[in-house]
Design a protein around this motif. Structure first.
Motif, PDB file in Angstrom:
ATOM      1  N   MET A   1      32.871  21.643  98.292  1.00  0.00           N
ATOM      2  CA  MET A   1      31.530  22.145  98.130  1.00  0.00           C
ATOM      3  C   MET A   1      31.586  23.585  97.611  1.00  0.00           C
ATOM      4  SD  MET A   1      29.138  20.148 100.174  1.00  0.00           S
ATOM      5  CE  MET A   1      29.419  18.647 101.022  1.00  0.00           C
ATOM      6  N   GLY A   2      30.468  24.268  97.576  1.00  0.00           N
ATOM      7  CA  GLY A   2      30.424  25.633  97.064  1.00  0.00           C
ATOM      8  C   GLY A   2      30.870  26.649  98.095  1.00  0.00           C
ATOM      9  N   GLU A   3      31.245  27.822  97.592  1.00  0.00           N
ATOM     10  CA  GLU A   3      31.647  28.896  98.490  1.00  0.00           C
ATOM     11  C   GLU A   3      30.412  29.673  98.925  1.00  0.00           C
ATOM     12  OE1 GLU A   3      34.684  31.475  97.026  1.00  0.00           O
ATOM     13  OE2 GLU A   3      35.646  29.854  95.943  1.00  0.00           O
ATOM     14  N   ALA A   4      30.470  30.199 100.138  1.00  0.00           N
ATOM     15  CA  ALA A   4      29.375  31.031 100.630  1.00  0.00           C
ATOM     16  C   ALA A   4      29.429  32.383  99.918  1.00  0.00           C
ATOM     17  CB  ALA A   4      29.494  31.218 102.134  1.00  0.00           C
ATOM     18  N   ILE A   5      28.265  32.916  99.599  1.00  0.00           N
ATOM     19  CA  ILE A   5      28.196  34.216  98.929  1.00  0.00           C
ATOM     20  C   ILE A   5      28.164  35.303  99.985  1.00  0.00           C
ATOM     21  CG2 ILE A   5      26.802  35.696  97.443  1.00  0.00           C
ATOM     22  CD1 ILE A   5      25.818  33.162  96.055  1.00  0.00           C
ATOM     23  N   ASP A   6      29.073  36.244  99.860  1.00  0.00           N
ATOM     24  CA  ASP A   6      29.147  37.359 100.796  1.00  0.00           C
ATOM     25  C   ASP A   6      28.154  38.426 100.359  1.00  0.00           C
ATOM     26  OD1 ASP A   6      29.763  39.413 102.499  1.00  0.00           O
ATOM     27  OD2 ASP A   6      31.830  39.664 101.818  1.00  0.00           O
ATOM     28  N   PRO A   7      27.082  38.666 101.111  1.00  0.00           N
ATOM     29  CA  PRO A   7      26.083  39.668 100.703  1.00  0.00           C
ATOM     30  C   PRO A   7      26.639  41.096 100.690  1.00  0.00           C
ATOM     31  CG  PRO A   7      25.557  38.793 102.883  1.00  0.00           C
ATOM     32  CD  PRO A   7      26.731  38.013 102.365  1.00  0.00           C
ATOM     33  N   ALA A   8      27.750  41.331 101.388  1.00  0.00           N
ATOM     34  CA  ALA A   8      28.327  42.676 101.431  1.00  0.00           C
ATOM     35  C   ALA A   8      29.295  42.921 100.275  1.00  0.00           C
ATOM     36  CB  ALA A   8      29.053  42.890 102.750  1.00  0.00           C
ATOM     37  N   ALA A   9      29.589  41.883  99.487  1.00  0.00           N
ATOM     38  CA  ALA A   9      30.535  42.028  98.377  1.00  0.00           C
ATOM     39  C   ALA A   9      29.911  42.897  97.287  1.00  0.00           C
ATOM     40  CB  ALA A   9      30.896  40.669  97.808  1.00  0.00           C
ATOM     41  N   PRO A  10      30.720  43.771  96.697  1.00  0.00           N
ATOM     42  CA  PRO A  10      30.176  44.615  95.621  1.00  0.00           C
ATOM     43  C   PRO A  10      29.853  43.786  94.389  1.00  0.00           C
ATOM     44  CG  PRO A  10      32.540  44.895  95.791  1.00  0.00           C
ATOM     45  CD  PRO A  10      32.122  44.010  96.938  1.00  0.00           C
ATOM     46  N   GLU A  11      28.859  44.241  93.633  1.00  0.00           N
ATOM     47  CA  GLU A  11      28.493  43.538  92.399  1.00  0.00           C
ATOM     48  C   GLU A  11      29.608  43.710  91.379  1.00  0.00           C
ATOM     49  OE1 GLU A  11      24.813  43.411  90.753  1.00  0.00           O
ATOM     50  OE2 GLU A  11      23.697  43.675  92.606  1.00  0.00           O
ATOM     51  N   PRO A  12      29.877  42.680  90.594  1.00  0.00           N
ATOM     52  CA  PRO A  12      30.921  42.817  89.570  1.00  0.00           C
ATOM     53  C   PRO A  12      30.501  43.860  88.538  1.00  0.00           C
ATOM     54  CG  PRO A  12      29.811  40.696  89.387  1.00  0.00           C
ATOM     55  CD  PRO A  12      29.266  41.377  90.602  1.00  0.00           C
ATOM     56  N   ARG A  13      31.471  44.646  88.072  1.00  0.00           N
ATOM     57  CA  ARG A  13      31.180  45.669  87.073  1.00  0.00           C
ATOM     58  C   ARG A  13      31.006  45.029  85.720  1.00  0.00           C
ATOM     59  NH1 ARG A  13      35.196  50.577  87.314  1.00  0.00           N
ATOM     60  NH2 ARG A  13      36.233  49.124  85.945  1.00  0.00           N
ATOM     61  N   LYS A  14      30.028  45.521  84.980  1.00  0.00           N
ATOM     62  CA  LYS A  14      29.796  45.024  83.636  1.00  0.00           C
ATOM     63  C   LYS A  14      30.648  45.858  82.677  1.00  0.00           C
ATOM     64  CE  LYS A  14      26.208  44.316  80.243  1.00  0.00           C
ATOM     65  NZ  LYS A  14      24.812  44.560  79.882  1.00  0.00           N
ATOM     66  N   VAL A  15      31.514  45.198  81.946  1.00  0.00           N
ATOM     67  CA  VAL A  15      32.380  45.881  80.992  1.00  0.00           C
ATOM     68  C   VAL A  15      31.612  46.006  79.673  1.00  0.00           C
ATOM     69  CG1 VAL A  15      34.557  45.786  79.748  1.00  0.00           C
ATOM     70  CG2 VAL A  15      34.425  44.944  82.089  1.00  0.00           C
ATOM     71  N   PRO A  16      31.454  47.226  79.167  1.00  0.00           N
ATOM     72  CA  PRO A  16      30.691  47.381  77.923  1.00  0.00           C
ATOM     73  C   PRO A  16      31.422  46.758  76.740  1.00  0.00           C
ATOM     74  CG  PRO A  16      31.674  49.471  78.559  1.00  0.00           C
ATOM     75  CD  PRO A  16      31.962  48.497  79.665  1.00  0.00           C
ATOM     76  N   ARG A  17      30.663  46.112  75.864  1.00  0.00           N
ATOM     77  CA  ARG A  17      31.235  45.532  74.646  1.00  0.00           C
ATOM     78  C   ARG A  17      31.313  46.630  73.604  1.00  0.00           C
ATOM     79  NH1 ARG A  17      29.306  42.656  69.950  1.00  0.00           N
ATOM     80  NH2 ARG A  17      31.031  41.409  69.168  1.00  0.00           N
ATOM     81  N   LEU A  18      32.441  46.732  72.946  1.00  0.00           N
ATOM     82  CA  LEU A  18      32.639  47.732  71.904  1.00  0.00           C
ATOM     83  C   LEU A  18      32.572  47.064  70.543  1.00  0.00           C
ATOM     84  CD1 LEU A  18      35.593  49.719  73.491  1.00  0.00           C
ATOM     85  CD2 LEU A  18      33.161  50.257  73.593  1.00  0.00           C
ATOM     86  N   ILE A  19      31.911  47.735  69.592  1.00  0.00           N
ATOM     87  CA  ILE A  19      31.809  47.198  68.242  1.00  0.00           C
ATOM     88  C   ILE A  19      32.360  48.223  67.254  1.00  0.00           C
ATOM     89  CG2 ILE A  19      29.943  45.585  68.719  1.00  0.00           C
ATOM     90  CD1 ILE A  19      27.946  47.621  67.684  1.00  0.00           C
ATOM     91  N   ARG A  20      33.022  47.721  66.227  1.00  0.00           N
ATOM     92  CA  ARG A  20      33.652  48.579  65.232  1.00  0.00           C
ATOM     93  C   ARG A  20      32.674  48.897  64.114  1.00  0.00           C
ATOM     94  NH1 ARG A  20      39.282  48.726  65.581  1.00  0.00           N
ATOM     95  NH2 ARG A  20      38.956  50.515  64.245  1.00  0.00           N
ATOM     96  N   LEU A  21      33.056  49.817  63.238  1.00  0.00           N
ATOM     97  CA  LEU A  21      32.180  50.328  62.191  1.00  0.00           C
ATOM     98  C   LEU A  21      31.554  49.250  61.300  1.00  0.00           C
ATOM     99  CD1 LEU A  21      30.883  52.779  60.874  1.00  0.00           C
ATOM    100  CD2 LEU A  21      32.945  53.023  59.478  1.00  0.00           C
ATOM    101  N   PRO A  22      32.289  48.245  60.825  1.00  0.00           N
ATOM    102  CA  PRO A  22      31.638  47.242  59.966  1.00  0.00           C
ATOM    103  C   PRO A  22      30.441  46.562  60.642  1.00  0.00           C
ATOM    104  CG  PRO A  22      34.008  47.039  59.787  1.00  0.00           C
ATOM    105  CD  PRO A  22      33.744  48.004  60.913  1.00  0.00           C
ATOM    106  N   GLU A  23      30.567  46.254  61.929  1.00  0.00           N
ATOM    107  CA  GLU A  23      29.450  45.629  62.641  1.00  0.00           C
ATOM    108  C   GLU A  23      28.318  46.625  62.869  1.00  0.00           C
ATOM    109  OE1 GLU A  23      28.436  42.978  66.611  1.00  0.00           O
ATOM    110  OE2 GLU A  23      30.530  43.379  66.101  1.00  0.00           O
ATOM    111  N   VAL A  24      28.651  47.874  63.172  1.00  0.00           N
ATOM    112  CA  VAL A  24      27.617  48.907  63.347  1.00  0.00           C
ATOM    113  C   VAL A  24      26.827  49.047  62.049  1.00  0.00           C
ATOM    114  CG1 VAL A  24      27.180  51.367  63.764  1.00  0.00           C
ATOM    115  CG2 VAL A  24      28.893  50.156  65.132  1.00  0.00           C
ATOM    116  N   LYS A  25      27.520  49.157  60.915  1.00  0.00           N
ATOM    117  CA  LYS A  25      26.856  49.282  59.618  1.00  0.00           C
ATOM    118  C   LYS A  25      25.931  48.103  59.360  1.00  0.00           C
ATOM    119  CE  LYS A  25      29.667  50.021  56.247  1.00  0.00           C
ATOM    120  NZ  LYS A  25      30.840  50.127  55.375  1.00  0.00           N
ATOM    121  N   HIS A  26      26.391  46.906  59.672  1.00  0.00           N
ATOM    122  CA  HIS A  26      25.591  45.709  59.451  1.00  0.00           C
ATOM    123  C   HIS A  26      24.337  45.722  60.330  1.00  0.00           C
ATOM    124  CE1 HIS A  26      24.654  41.536  58.596  1.00  0.00           C
ATOM    125  NE2 HIS A  26      24.572  41.327  59.907  1.00  0.00           N
TER     126      HIS A  26
END
Length: 71
Positions: free
Chosen positions: A1-26
């Motif tokens: 079955m599913g695991e119980a969610i621990d309310p005291a567990a810290p929220e996972p950190r969101k890792v920022p997505r990095l984009i390079r110059l060609p995508e920025v220009k676009h």
């Protein structure tokens, strides 16, 4: 079955997505020279250093800049 969610567990950190110059220009519809000039003038987000001469922009910073310009 599913695991119980621990309310005291810290929220996972969101890792920022990095984009390079060609995508920025676009996404923003600007050329390299304009992007770098506007960065020097404080009108465009600055990139993060990846190592050596390699840089990338935080995707969220670019998206926020686009929304600001559209307003």
């Amino acid at each position: 079955m599913g695991e119980a969610i621990d309310p005291a567990a810290p929220e996972p950190r969101k890792v920022p997505r990095l984009i390079r110059l060609p995508e920025v220009k676009h996404r923003v519809g600007l050329g390299r020279s304009t992007i770098y000039r506007w960065m020097a003038e404080g009108r465009f987000p600055k990139p993060v250093q990846l190592g050596g001469y390699a840089v990338a922009w935080v995707e969220e910073d670019v998206e926020n800049w686009i929304e600001t310009v559209r307003s």
